[in-house]
Design an enzyme around this catalytic site. Sequence first.
Site, mmCIF file in Angstrom:
data_model
loop_
_atom_site.group_PDB
_atom_site.id
_atom_site.type_symbol
_atom_site.label_atom_id
_atom_site.label_comp_id
_atom_site.label_asym_id
_atom_site.label_seq_id
_atom_site.Cartn_x
_atom_site.Cartn_y
_atom_site.Cartn_z
ATOM 1 N N ASP A 150 0.757 -1.269 -0.128
ATOM 2 C CA ASP A 150 -0.077 -0.002 0.117
ATOM 3 C C ASP A 150 1.030 1.312 -0.068
ATOM 4 O O ASP A 150 1.871 1.267 0.736
ATOM 5 C CB ASP A 150 -0.840 -0.057 1.280
ATOM 6 C CG ASP A 150 -1.725 1.255 1.316
ATOM 7 O OD1 ASP A 150 -2.714 1.351 0.465
ATOM 8 O OD2 ASP A 150 -1.695 1.851 2.243
ATOM 9 N N GLU A 205 1.498 -0.312 -5.066
ATOM 10 C CA GLU A 205 0.484 0.636 -5.331
ATOM 11 C C GLU A 205 1.615 1.670 -5.609
ATOM 12 O O GLU A 205 2.159 2.228 -4.487
ATOM 13 C CB GLU A 205 -0.223 0.895 -4.201
ATOM 14 C CG GLU A 205 -1.290 1.963 -4.494
ATOM 15 C CD GLU A 205 -2.239 2.498 -3.302
ATOM 16 O OE1 GLU A 205 -3.329 2.663 -3.787
ATOM 17 O OE2 GLU A 205 -1.809 2.076 -2.334
#
Length: 715
Positions: free
Chosen positions: A345, A382
């Site tokens: 993330d 990401e």
Amino acid sequence: MTQIDLPTPTEEAVLGAQLDADGATFGLWAPRATRVELALVDEDRTQHNHDMELGADGVWRVHVPGVVAEQRYGFRVHGEWAPEDGRRFNPAKLLLDPYARAITGGVDYAGPISDHTTESDFTPDPTDSFQAVPLSVVVEDTPAPEPIARRRPLAESVIYETHVKGYTQLHPQVPEHLRGTFAGLAYPAVIEDLQDLGITAIELLPVHHFVSEPFLIGRGLTNFWGYNTLGFFAPHAFYCSVGTMGQQVREFKEMVTAFHQAGIEVILDVVFNHTGEGGHEGPTLCFRGIDHAGYYRLTQDQRNDYDVTGTGNSVDTSNPGVVRMIMDSLRYWVTEMGVDGFRFDLATTLLRDGHHNVTQDHPLKTAIAQDPVLADIKMIAEPWDVGPYGYQVGRFGPRWSEWNDRFRGLVRDYWRGNSDVQELAARLVGSPDLFDHDGRTAAASVNFVTAHDGFTLRDLVTYDLKHNQANGEGNRDGSDDNRSWNCGFEGETSDPGVNALRHRQAKNLLITTVLAAGVPMITAADEIGRTQDGNNNAYCQDGPISWVNWGDAETWSDLRDLTRTVLRLRRDHPVLRSDKFRHGDEVIGKDGEPTGRKNLAWFAGYPHDLQGEMTVNEWQDQSRRTLGMYIADNASDDAEGAEGADDNAADDALLIWFHAGADPVEVQLPGGAWGSSYKVLAHTGTEGELPDEPVPGDSLLTIPGRTIVILQPEA
């Protein structure tokens, strides 16, 4: 920023709690503390404190005889209260072990969980927090999960992004006492359904132990998604069906074994970029109390958190001790917990140096690349955060794959009629403009049209606008850049025409994802029409908005059936899952001779002497809504893996038409070496709209409006 020079734990340093025959050794990296107490906590919350000794590597250690599994514990860390130097030591706050392998539970948000007073963020609060905070748990070593028989290359993978609780909370075939847990997700009916669909890897939204933000608790909401980590080594306690005293570790391992036995890999969405403590005004539960400046990025004045994550804090990976913690966590989840990959993330935050600048040669990336434990583990970034120069799509290098938001935006635009075919072509062949460099492959692109954040697939074709009123922020939260189309009516309707169009559009969006070169990622239950009622930011909704409603499955069975069919085509046709970028090279046949075909060709469909290969003018036609993609491989390239392939077909070749226009269109099928005839394998239209019998090459084929057609050329 003022740099601080902190010692790094030695390779031999024991961090966390490690059982032995006589008791347990505890280790905590707290290099600027002046004293550390280990607090062993009984069931009645009685505490027995043991002073720890500081080593030259900044690690405090103590061995305590008689400690056994399920012993609860925490730390009291002493030192100077000097917020202007990033020191917020307050021994009144009982702290979690950053290396705890199990955590007892949640937080009493009404309790004294802040290190400061209510009057000032920079005045220490002397009230003891022990009644309000979760505890670390000593966990015994148990066997690792059964390994998967074969880890697939990413190019062969089909990723299914799901939430442990949301997927099973209403599942009619999962026993009620297992719903919402690791055991529920591993229930045979769930796994069999994923196998039948064609899923090869399940990507779990955060399962590291997490907590909710105080402001959500104040609204009567919770952090449902889990992007608010408190323990990087501990499975989330509330996803366990039988207990929180280490049982969550065993249940997670049993879940991994069940998936591995079914040939499904397990990928974790990991949140190393920030923690659940938020900014310095938030609760002090672990890292901030151990060393504010040691774990978190701070502003130049050292008093405030430097936030590039939008959550209040950012973990400081310019500090070698933090890099060590992240690497230890990754290795632990691979070796002890059996996982097969990670999705990072806001990965850009992890690549910032001591001055907060992004550097792709960051020590953390180097450590990952050099670690033999992680050699065959999937690494997915990401590739952005919210800080300066945070958008790093295409820059992570050959060891990594990346979420491709350019794919998401373009495919949404194309099927709602807001984009021409030029960029569509690039996205369909693995986005070479982003990834075809430095030895990277097409598998660098993780393709998706929906994810946990944003509209579901059904909502993407049902709502023009977000409807986030339930989140309590006046519908101001969540993205306004949805690139959605409600097909003529906002929200659910009984109009059969609108609903038929929505089904067709949902098929187009999802099937484009499956057919594109790269790695397809499907959001859980999109294939059965899951809806969040137009909420595009449901992170705080632990209820029907986020839980999969399995009652929709029958209504949307046509979408699931087509998804399963096309995933099987992807499995059976290596040409659909090659990791090589195609550049229109000549295809070599089984006899070693040129076939007269190319490994990539584009067709306009309009009848003319060039048999439809795209001309410059046709590429530049902004009104064009039809594109034919011919892909083929050399005979040697598709020798393996072509399960169920037609022996009469041209060497693994397909012709796929993407027609986004509202009206039908006639296209000319290329003849000659391209194919003597074409067989329709699948399409996104309704039954009977496309012919069942082979269509001769050079002839015309009518494609209905807003339809994908997959054709197999026959030699």
